[in-house]
Write a protein that holds these residues in place. Structure first.
Motif, PDB file in Angstrom:
ATOM      1  N   ASP A 160       5.913   9.995   0.196  1.00  0.00           N
ATOM      2  CA  ASP A 160       6.207   8.565   0.291  1.00  0.00           C
ATOM      3  C   ASP A 160       5.166   7.794  -0.528  1.00  0.00           C
ATOM      4  O   ASP A 160       3.966   8.122  -0.474  1.00  0.00           O
ATOM      5  N   PRO A 161       5.592   6.783  -1.335  1.00  0.00           N
ATOM      6  CA  PRO A 161       4.629   6.064  -2.201  1.00  0.00           C
ATOM      7  C   PRO A 161       3.448   5.479  -1.439  1.00  0.00           C
ATOM      8  O   PRO A 161       2.302   5.566  -1.894  1.00  0.00           O
ATOM      9  N   GLY A 162       3.702   4.899  -0.267  1.00  0.00           N
ATOM     10  CA  GLY A 162       2.614   4.328   0.518  1.00  0.00           C
ATOM     11  C   GLY A 162       1.653   5.388   1.009  1.00  0.00           C
ATOM     12  O   GLY A 162       0.429   5.204   1.007  1.00  0.00           O
ATOM     13  N   PHE A 163       2.193   6.551   1.434  1.00  0.00           N
ATOM     14  CA  PHE A 163       1.348   7.651   1.902  1.00  0.00           C
ATOM     15  C   PHE A 163       0.488   8.175   0.755  1.00  0.00           C
ATOM     16  O   PHE A 163      -0.711   8.421   0.918  1.00  0.00           O
ATOM     17  N   ALA A 209      -0.479   6.595  -1.898  1.00  0.00           N
ATOM     18  CA  ALA A 209      -1.513   5.616  -2.250  1.00  0.00           C
ATOM     19  C   ALA A 209      -2.694   5.701  -1.295  1.00  0.00           C
ATOM     20  O   ALA A 209      -3.864   5.642  -1.708  1.00  0.00           O
ATOM     21  N   GLN A 210      -2.398   5.858  -0.008  1.00  0.00           N
ATOM     22  CA  GLN A 210      -3.464   5.983   0.973  1.00  0.00           C
ATOM     23  C   GLN A 210      -4.208   7.308   0.799  1.00  0.00           C
ATOM     24  O   GLN A 210      -5.433   7.380   0.957  1.00  0.00           O
ATOM     25  N   LYS A 256      -4.660   8.879  -2.030  1.00  0.00           N
ATOM     26  CA  LYS A 256      -5.534   8.729  -3.199  1.00  0.00           C
ATOM     27  C   LYS A 256      -6.795   7.945  -2.845  1.00  0.00           C
ATOM     28  O   LYS A 256      -7.903   8.281  -3.277  1.00  0.00           O
ATOM     29  N   SER A 257      -6.622   6.902  -2.035  1.00  0.00           N
ATOM     30  CA  SER A 257      -7.776   6.116  -1.622  1.00  0.00           C
ATOM     31  C   SER A 257      -8.755   6.974  -0.824  1.00  0.00           C
ATOM     32  O   SER A 257      -9.968   6.919  -1.037  1.00  0.00           O
ATOM     33  N   TRP A 305       0.930   8.460 -12.402  1.00  0.00           N
ATOM     34  CA  TRP A 305       1.425   8.043 -11.084  1.00  0.00           C
ATOM     35  C   TRP A 305       2.923   7.773 -11.131  1.00  0.00           C
ATOM     36  O   TRP A 305       3.397   7.072 -12.029  1.00  0.00           O
ATOM     37  N   ARG A 316       6.367   6.089 -10.722  1.00  0.00           N
ATOM     38  CA  ARG A 316       6.740   4.675 -10.569  1.00  0.00           C
ATOM     39  C   ARG A 316       8.153   4.497 -10.022  1.00  0.00           C
ATOM     40  O   ARG A 316       8.466   3.447  -9.452  1.00  0.00           O
ATOM     41  N   TYR A 345      -9.315   5.828   8.255  1.00  0.00           N
ATOM     42  CA  TYR A 345      -7.974   6.129   7.733  1.00  0.00           C
ATOM     43  C   TYR A 345      -7.029   6.641   8.809  1.00  0.00           C
ATOM     44  O   TYR A 345      -5.806   6.508   8.681  1.00  0.00           O
ATOM     45  N   PHE A 400      -0.457   8.320   9.458  1.00  0.00           N
ATOM     46  CA  PHE A 400      -1.470   8.927   8.595  1.00  0.00           C
ATOM     47  C   PHE A 400      -2.543   9.540   9.497  1.00  0.00           C
ATOM     48  O   PHE A 400      -3.669   9.066   9.574  1.00  0.00           O
TER      49      PHE A 400
END
Length: 850
Positions: free
Chosen positions: A127-130, A132-133, A135-136, A176, A178, A264, A269
């Motif tokens: 999932d894109p949001g997952f 992104a988190q 990667k952070s 990444w 898109r 986190y 998550f």
């Protein structure tokens, strides 16, 4: 009869005990016992006389004695700041141990195999949001965790592909995604990669991992960057001077990781931190917490019981002060010798405390009896040492002998225990016979009030009743002991050897829960490492060798031993197949090993030229030695032993020309546990043999000495039977109970038999000798057993289960030993001596001597 006090209460005899009086009277001189001490022809009497004179010497030089003991304490105590705690896997081995040398050689070549594994759970890891988190989190860990050598996750996982004639090796998320199409392509590429599966992502895509690898050495700047590419796996002596990361750095990494993760972790998550380094750190924290909690609790328990028994502060403060100072000296010596506190030696403080207090109680009980009866301090101190110090010496020797047997082990912490614990026991003896009398001599002590004649305390009535029952029912008691022995043997048949350090921690411990989650969803985080030396340069360019390695991957991946199912296996062939597929238009059918030696060499050369350094993790620069990794769940080390044997035998058969070395944390622990099991059996035999000889020497008769071991063996067997019935395994902690308990349970028997022999010589009446022994030594035995048992049972309040089991089992052995000496020992003496009664002092002594 004149009323008097033994220990802390006036002794007035019940009707069953009449006629025992003269040699127990406070007015009866020590030198008159048996009528022969004046000439000291008997060795035992000579030793007792020497202890009596030691008491007088200490009394007359009490200030000098205190100063001497102060110096003896301060010098070793100065080393206490150097006392360290070491719970690393390496701590179980001597530096020259072959298994450790091989493991260090592996680390020097390929780096650490102990990895920090962070599992992250979400509805969909793509999932894109997952992402992104993720990667952070990846980036923050990379910047904030100290001593970090490498970090791997889906963010930077190796993605090998071809574009025309070009080999491209880059991060999986170098570009990444898109669009939804790019996300689907990413999912397909990740889930179709055999190396990613169950290593970086679960099959259902609900779990992913971040894997952190620590530096091999303490400071990267101190290391030659080409040291890992030596042609030979063993490192030169100069390289070994470099320092590997210690527990302190490991703890710093764990703390830093957890500090990041707490920001986190949340719905959608969920994060779980596991891996061998985390287990080591949490076990170390558990030891620290145990030491900080158990020592004060043990002191409190001892304080309470001593006060209840003696009912005066001197009976509490002096034994505790004696033992605390002996602890300081013992651990100072331990620090000076460079011996660290480990999983095993963490039990030493409580053990030495309760054992030492037991010594003090026997001296104090007789001292108070004599002193409260009207004797002056010097006579009371001399009498107490003359009466009990020999027995205390023998109990110290037997306890030390039980512990000294540990040096037969091949495991470093157990050997350390066998070295420092006997020293601690003998130091406690020294403080008991020198410092304790000096304290008694220097400071005022009130005399207890005497009770009226004709009254008896509840304890005296209880002990007299036990003595009468044991003498009246010897055969019944022996039959009951036989039944208990049979039940114990039945329980012992269910005993099994098992070691799982993770299960020492409470069920709700985060590391335990995290490990169980990773084992279930990602098939484990523990690695078995195999080093395969082909014996020739570029031996790993040979397709035949590579084919056999690939066959071994298939073999290991499907391997199971009992409930242990191997999660994954990989080696250099995984990289080679990726390269070959990429150079053949990324077509799936080319995910295979090239069967041409020159082509293999060319493809490896192209990979090295791509900028990736991943080959360094699996092969040396000469392509002679390769690393083969097997991933499995955290399991019983005894099962790993079977697994290791299977894997080693497989490689020996499949690649007979190679030198095969199984290593890694799993191999270290498996070899260690195997050594413990074999060598501790030897230590039990050594301890029993030495203690039996000491019992014979003390008692002076071979038959009685051998028979006196029966009440000592039955409690040990009962405890082992209890372990079998309760399902408690023999592991690195509980396997020590036997040797320690052997040294402890014999203490009561020594005190009983030492005094029984004295009263038998004096009366010639076995029943009277039993009664006299119970009403004197029996009281001190009860006090010391209560103190010992409470000191051990208090550890059941600990957090770590190994400490709980150790305290429960050892405390139970002390209680069972007291019961055996109260009932079985008198019953055996009745059977051996019959119903012999006195018919005159000369006849009595002659009969006993014969």
């Amino acid at each position: 009869m004149t009323p008097r006090v033994i220990g802390f209460e006036p002794l007035v005899l019940p009707s069953e005990a009449k006629g025992w009086a003269p040699w127990l009277s406070p007015s009866f001189p020590l030198a008159e016992r048996g009528g022969e001490c004046e000439h000291m022809t008997n060795i035992r009497q000579r030793i007792e006389y020497l202890f009596e004179q030691l008491g007088r010497l200490v009394y007359r030089n009490r200030v000098k004695s205190l100063l001497l003991m102060a110096v003896f304490t301060v010098i070793p105590a100065a080393f206490l700041p150097k006392l360290s705690i070491d719970t690393t896997n390496e701590s179980f081995f001597r530096k020259d141990d072959r298994a450790l040398v091989e493991y260090n050689a592996f680390k020097d070549q390929f780096g650490k195999d102990e990895l920090f594994v962070i599992a992250v759970q979400g509805p969909d890891v793509f999932d894109p949001g997952f992402l992104a988190q993720l990667k952070s989190l990846h980036d923050e860990l990379k910047t904030r965790v100290p001593y970090l050598d490498d970090i791997t996750s889906l963010i930077n996982a190796r993605d090998t592909r071809g574009k025309g004639d070009t080999l491209i090796v880059e991060d999986l998320l170098e570009h990444w995604p898109r669009t939804g199409r790019e996300l689907r392509a990413l999912r397909e590429r990740a889930l179709s990669n055999p190396l990613y599966r169950d290593l970086l992502v679960s099959e259902d895509a609900t779990f992913t991992t971040i894997i952190l690898k620590a530096q091999t050495y303490l400071a990267a700047g101190d290391v030659d960057v080409f040291a890992g590419f030596d042609e030979r796996a063993p490192t030169a002596p100069a390289e070994r001077s470099r320092l590997y990361l210690s527990n302190q750095q490991n703890r710093e990494m764990v703390d830093a990781i957890r500090d990041v993760l707490k920001h986190y972790d949340g719905p959608g998550f969920r994060v779980y931190l596991a891996g061998t380094p985390v287990i080591v750190a949490d076990l170390e924290a558990g030891i620290n917490k145990t030491l900080q909690t158990m020592i004060p609790l043990s002191l409190l328990a001892v304080f309470v019981f001593l006060f209840v028994m003696f009912r005066r502060l001197s009976g509490v403060i002096y034994p505790l002060l004696t033992m605390i100072l002996s602890l300081l000296a013992s651990f100072g010596i331990m620090a000076a010798a460079g011996l660290p506190m480990t999983h095993i030696t963490q039990i030493l403080p409580t053990f030495l405390l309760v054992v030492g207090v037991g010594d003090s109680v026997h001296i104090l009980a007789i001292f108070y009896f004599r002193y409260d009866g009207g004797a002056d301090k010097e006579d009371a101190i001399a009498y107490a040492l003359g009466h009990s110090a020999l027995a205390v010496l023998m109990t110290s020797l037997t306890t030390a002998a039980g512990l000294l047997s540990f040096i037969a082990a091949d495991v470093a912490p157990i050997v350390d225990m066998g070295l420092i614990a006997p020293v601690g026991v003998m130091i406690a003896l020294l403080y008991t016979v020198v410092l304790l009398p000096a304290l008694l001599a220097l400071f005022p002590i009130r005399r207890a009030a005497l009770r009226r004649a004709g009254t008896a305390s509840a304890m005296e009535r209880l002990l007299a009743g036990i003595a009468k029952f044991s003498c009246d029912n010897p055969l019944k008691i022996i039959w009951i002991a036989a039944v208990i022995t049979l039940l114990s043997i039945a329980g012992m048949t269910s005993l099994r050897f098992s070691h799982n350090g993770l299960k020492w921690l409470p069920d709700d411990y985060p590391i335990r829960k995290a490990t169980e989650v990773i084992d279930e969803h990602l098939k484990g985080a523990v690695a078995l490492e195999v080093m395969i030396d082909t014996g020739r340069e570029n031996g790993l360019h040979d397709p035949d060798v590579l084919n056999r390695l690939e066959h071994s991957v298939d073999f290991a991946s499907g391997l199971s031993v009992g409930e242990l199912q191997i999660g994954k296996a990989w080696t250099i062939t995984a990289i080679l197949k990726e390269i070959h597929q990429a150079l053949n238009e990324n077509r799936p059918e080319f995910y295979a090993i090239p069967q041409d030696r020159k082509l293999v060499a060319q493809e490896f050369l192209l990979f090295e030229g791509s900028g990736s350094d991943d080959l360094e993790d699996v092969v040396d620069t000469t392509f002679r030695t390769v690393r083969f990794t097997i991933k499995s769940p955290f399991h019983d080390a005894m099962v790993y032993k079977v697994l290791l044997d299977i894997v080693h035998d497989h490689f020996v058969q499949v690649i007979p020309e190679a030198t095969v070395t199984t290593t890694g944390v799993m191999a270290l622990f498996t070899g260690m546990i195997h050594n413990v099991i074999t060598t501790m059996a030897k230590s039990y035999l050594i301890a029993l043999s030495v203690i039996t000889v000491l019992m014979i020497v003390l008692i002076g008769r071979v038959r009685i000495g051998l028979l006196s071991m029966v009440p000592n063996l039955i409690p040990i067997m009962a405890v082992m039977g209890m372990m079998g019935w309760l399902g408690i395994s023999l592991d690195m902690s509980t396997i020590l109970v036997g040797s320690i308990a052997i040294g402890l349970v014999v203490d009561d028997t020594i005190h009983f038999m030492h005094n029984f022999r004295r009263y038998m010589e004096q009366t010639g009446d076995v029943r009277q000798a039993v009664m006299n022994t119970m009403l004197t030594t029996g009281r001190a035995m009860l006090i010391t057993s209560v103190v010992l048992a409470s000191g051990f049972f208090i550890t059941t309040a600990a957090e770590m289960k190994n400490t709980i089991n150790f305290g429960l089992l050892t405390g139970s052995s002390v209680v069972l030993a007291l019961i055996a000496d109260y009932f079985l020992t008198p019953a055996l003496m009745i059977v051996v001596y019959g119903q012999r009664k006195a018919s005159g002092s000369h006849q009595t002594r002659s009969a006993v001597k014969s």
